[in-house]
Design a protein around this motif. Structure first.
Motif, mmCIF file in Angstrom:
data_model
loop_
_atom_site.group_PDB
_atom_site.id
_atom_site.type_symbol
_atom_site.label_atom_id
_atom_site.label_comp_id
_atom_site.label_asym_id
_atom_site.label_seq_id
_atom_site.Cartn_x
_atom_site.Cartn_y
_atom_site.Cartn_z
ATOM 1 N N PRO A 129 0.837 -1.208 0.000
ATOM 2 C CA PRO A 129 0.000 0.000 0.000
ATOM 3 C C PRO A 129 0.869 1.254 0.000
ATOM 4 N N VAL A 130 0.464 2.255 -0.779
ATOM 5 C CA VAL A 130 1.330 3.418 -0.967
ATOM 6 C C VAL A 130 0.496 4.689 -1.028
ATOM 7 N N VAL A 131 1.086 5.782 -0.546
ATOM 8 C CA VAL A 131 0.523 7.128 -0.692
ATOM 9 C C VAL A 131 1.578 7.983 -1.390
ATOM 10 N N ASP A 132 1.207 8.605 -2.504
ATOM 11 C CA ASP A 132 2.128 9.480 -3.235
ATOM 12 C C ASP A 132 2.189 10.827 -2.524
ATOM 13 N N LEU A 133 3.364 11.172 -1.999
ATOM 14 C CA LEU A 133 3.547 12.407 -1.229
ATOM 15 C C LEU A 133 4.267 13.491 -2.021
ATOM 16 N N THR A 134 4.445 13.291 -3.314
ATOM 17 C CA THR A 134 5.281 14.189 -4.101
ATOM 18 C C THR A 134 4.816 15.638 -4.027
ATOM 19 N N GLY A 135 3.515 15.873 -3.980
ATOM 20 C CA GLY A 135 3.014 17.242 -3.928
ATOM 21 C C GLY A 135 2.589 17.692 -2.547
#
Length: 508
Positions: free
Chosen positions: A399-405
Motif C-alpha cells: 500500500p502506498v501514498v504518493d507524497l510528491t506534492g
C-alpha cells in the motif's frame, strides 16, 4: 502623478536614460543545458552581473541623476526589500547625496549589509515592502527627502526599460517571448514599453509566485488588488500592491502571466547554476521558472525564449532549502509513504522492486508487529512517473501514498520519521557510509543474514560521494561476532553509535 506617458514618450525616455554611469550592459547568455532539456532555445539576460547584483541599479540611478541639485542636496529616501536599496545607495554614493533606506525586517542580512557597505543609512521597519514603504513616506515628509520609488515612477520604469533595449540589440533574430519577474511591476513595465514599441510581435510574459501574485490578481480584476499577506521566500517580489503606472502599462502591454510554486523557483536556481555556475536569488530565478512552466503548458518546441535573471543577492544559508526543494521542483524526485508487512524479507522485496533506480531518501522505524511505514524518495525523470511508481508498489502488495506534492511531507515529515519504539529495546545502532550509487542498499540487504531484523533505517542523498546511513539492527547475542565479518565483507565504513547519548535520549 502627472498625465500618463504614451508609448513614444516612454521609448524616448528609455533611449535617453542615464544608466550607464553606474550600470553595465549585461550579457545575453544561452542556457545550453536548459535549452536541450526543454526543447527550446533559452537565453538568460544576466542582470545578476550588475555591480549590485541586480537590475534595480538602472532605475534608481536614472531617477536620481534627473533630480535637481537642490533635491539631491536634501537627500533621498526609499523603501526596498534589498535590491532597489543597493541601487539607491550606490547611486547616492556616485552622485554625492545622502540616502535613507527603509527595509523590511525580513530582508536577508546579505542585502542589509550590502546597503550599509555602500554608505546607505538603513532603517528596518515592518515585515513586507508595503510596511517599509509607509514608514519611508513618513520620513519623506519629516525630513524633506526626495522619495525614490522602486517601481511606480516613469523615470525608474525607463531605467529598467534599457534591459529591453539591450535584449533586442543583442539578439536580432526571432524571439517568441521575454519573461520577467514581477514584484511591483517596474521591470516588466519598462521592458514591455520598449519591446512593444520596437518589436510588438514578441510576447511579454510576467512571472509571479503563487503566494505573491498581486499583479495577476489585479489584471484579472481590472483594478489594483491589495494582498493581505505575501510569501517571503522570493523576498524581492514580495509586494502587496502593485504600482498605479506599472499596472496601467502591464494591462496594456503584457501578453500573459505565469504563477510558479516555490519548488519551481528552487529548480530554476539549480538550472541557472548548472548552465552558468552562478547562484540567483529566488526573485532572480522566477523568469526562468516561468519560461519552463510556460513552455510546458503551451507545448512549445524550437522557440526562442529570453528570461531576465534579475538578481543574485542570495543568503548562503538559504541554499540548503533550495537544494532540498529543487529536486521536487524540477520533477526529479518522487516521495512516497509505503507500507510493508513486518516480516523477514519484506524490505528486501521492496528494494528489489525499486531496482537500480537511485534512492534520494529512505526512512524507516519499527512501530508494531504487523506492518511498517517507510518514507521513500526516488529519483525520477518527470512528475508523471511518480503515479506509475505508485501503481507498481500497490500491484506488488505494498500500500502506498504518493507524497510528491504534499507540503507537510516536504517541509517537516521527512525530517521527523523515527522516534522511540517499544519493539526496539534490544537494537544496536550503527552509522554506515554507503557509496552513493544505485544498488548500495540492495548489496547491504543481500549480504545481511536473514534472521537479523532492521528496526531503524535512515538515509538521505546529500550529493556527496558517500551517503551517511543510520541503521538499527536486532541481532541475536550469539551472532555478534558474525556482525564484524558482515561489515568487513561489505567494505562500508561503520561506527557503533549504540552508546551515543543523542540516540539514547531521542530514539532508544
Amino acid at each position: 502623478m502627472s498625465a500618463p506617458l504614451d508609448r513614444m514618450a516612454y521609448l524616448q525616455k528609455i533611449l535617453t536614460a542615464r544608466v550607464y554611469d553606474v550600470a553595465v550592459e549585461t550579457p545575453l547568455q544561452r542556457a545550453s543545458k536548459l535549452s536541450a532539456r526543454i526543447g527550446n532555445d533559452v537565453w538568460l539576460k544576466r542582470e545578476d552581473e550588475q555591480p549590485v547584483f541586480s537590475f534595480k541599479l538602472r532605475g534608481a540611478y536614472n531617477k536620481m541623476a534627473l533630480l535637481s541639485p537642490e533635491q539631491r542636496g536634501r537627500g533621498v529616501v526609499c523603501a526596498s526589500a534589498g535590491n532597489h536599496a543597493q541601487g539607491v545607495a550606490l547611486s547616492a554614493k556616485r552622485l554625492g547625496c545622502k540616502a535613507m533606506i527603509v527595509m523590511p525586517t525580513t530582508t536577508p542580512s546579505l542585502k542589509v549589509d550590502a546597503v550599509r557597505a555602500l554608505g546607505g543609512e538603513v532603517v528596518l521597519s515592518g515585515e513586507s515592502y508595503s510596511d517599509a514603504y509607509a514608514h519611508a513616506r513618513e520620513l519623506e515628509k519629516i525630513h524633506g527627502y526626495t522619495f525614490v520609488h522602486p517601481f511606480d515612477d516613469p523615470d525608474v520604469i525607463a531605467g529598467q526599460g534599457t534591459i529591453g533595449m539591450e535584449i533586442l540589440r543583442q539578439h536580432q533574430g526571432p524571439i517568441h517571448a521575454v519573461f520577467a519577474a514581477i514584484g511591483g511591476g517596474g521591470l516588466i513595465a519598462g521592458v514591455a514599453a520598449y519591446i512593444k514599441a520596437v518589436r510588438p510581435e514578441i510576447k511579454i510574459i510576467g512571472v509571479q509566485t503563487t503566494d505573491s501574485d498581486a499583479m495577476i490578481r489585479s489584471v484579472r480584476a481590472g483594478e489594483r488588488v491589495p494582498l493581505a499577506d505575501v510569501g517571503l521566500f522570493s523576498d524581492g517580489t514580495a509586494v502587496k500592491l502593485v504600482g498605479e503606472e506599472t499596472f496601467r502599462l502591464a494591462r496594456e502591454l503584457v501578453d500573459d502571466y505565469v504563477a510558479v510554486e516555490t519548488d519551481a523557483a528552487c529548480a530554476a536556481i539549480k538550472d541557472v547554476f548548472e548552465d552558468t555556475r552562478s547562484i540567483l536569488e529566488p526573485a532572480g530565478a522566477l523568469a526562468v521558472a516561468g519560461a519552463k512552466q510556460y513552455a510546458a503548458e503551451k507545448k512549445l518546441k524550437g522557440e526562442t525564449l529570453v528570461a531576465i535573471a534579475c538578481g543574485a543577492n542570495m543568503n548562503f544559508d538559504r541554499l540548503r532549502f533550495v537544494a532540498e526543494r529543487a529536486e521536487v521542483g524540477e520533477e526529479r524526485e518522487a516521495l512516497f509513504a509505503v507500507t510493508i508487512p513486518e516480516r523477514r524479507g519484506s524490505l528486501r522485496r521492496l528494494c528489489e522492486l525499486i531496482g537500480a533506480r537511485s534512492l534520494t531518501e529512505f526512512n524507516y522505524r519499527i512501530s508494531d508487529d504487523q506492518s511498517a511505514h517507510l518514507f521513500v524518495g526516488l529519483a525520477v525523470v518527470g512528475r508523471n512517473e511518480s503515479a506509475e511508481l505508485a501503481k507498481g508498489f500497490a500491484a506488488s502488495g505494498f500500500p502506498v501514498v504518493d507524497l510528491t506534492g504534499d507540503e507537510l511531507s516536504k517541509e517537516h515529515v521527512r525530517h521527523m520519521v523515527g522516534g522511540r519504539s517499544p519493539l526496539a529495546s534490544d537494537e544496536r545502532v550503527y552509522r554506515f557510509e554507503f557509496p552513493e550509487r544505485p544498488g548500495a542498499l540492495m548489496r547491504f540487504l543481500a549480504n545481511m543474514p536473514p534472521n537479523w531484523n532492521i528496526s531503524l533505517f535512515h538515509y538521505r542523498n546529500q550529493g556527496g560521494d558517500d551517503a551517511r546511513v543510520l541503521v538499527g539492527l536486532q541481532i541475536p547475542d550469539d551472532e555478534r561476532a558474525a556482525f564484524g565479518e558482515f561489515t568487513a565483507g561489505l567494505g562500508y565504513p561503520c561506527v557503533d553509535e549504540t552508546e551515543n547519548p543523542v540516540y539514547r535520549l531521542f530514539l532508544r
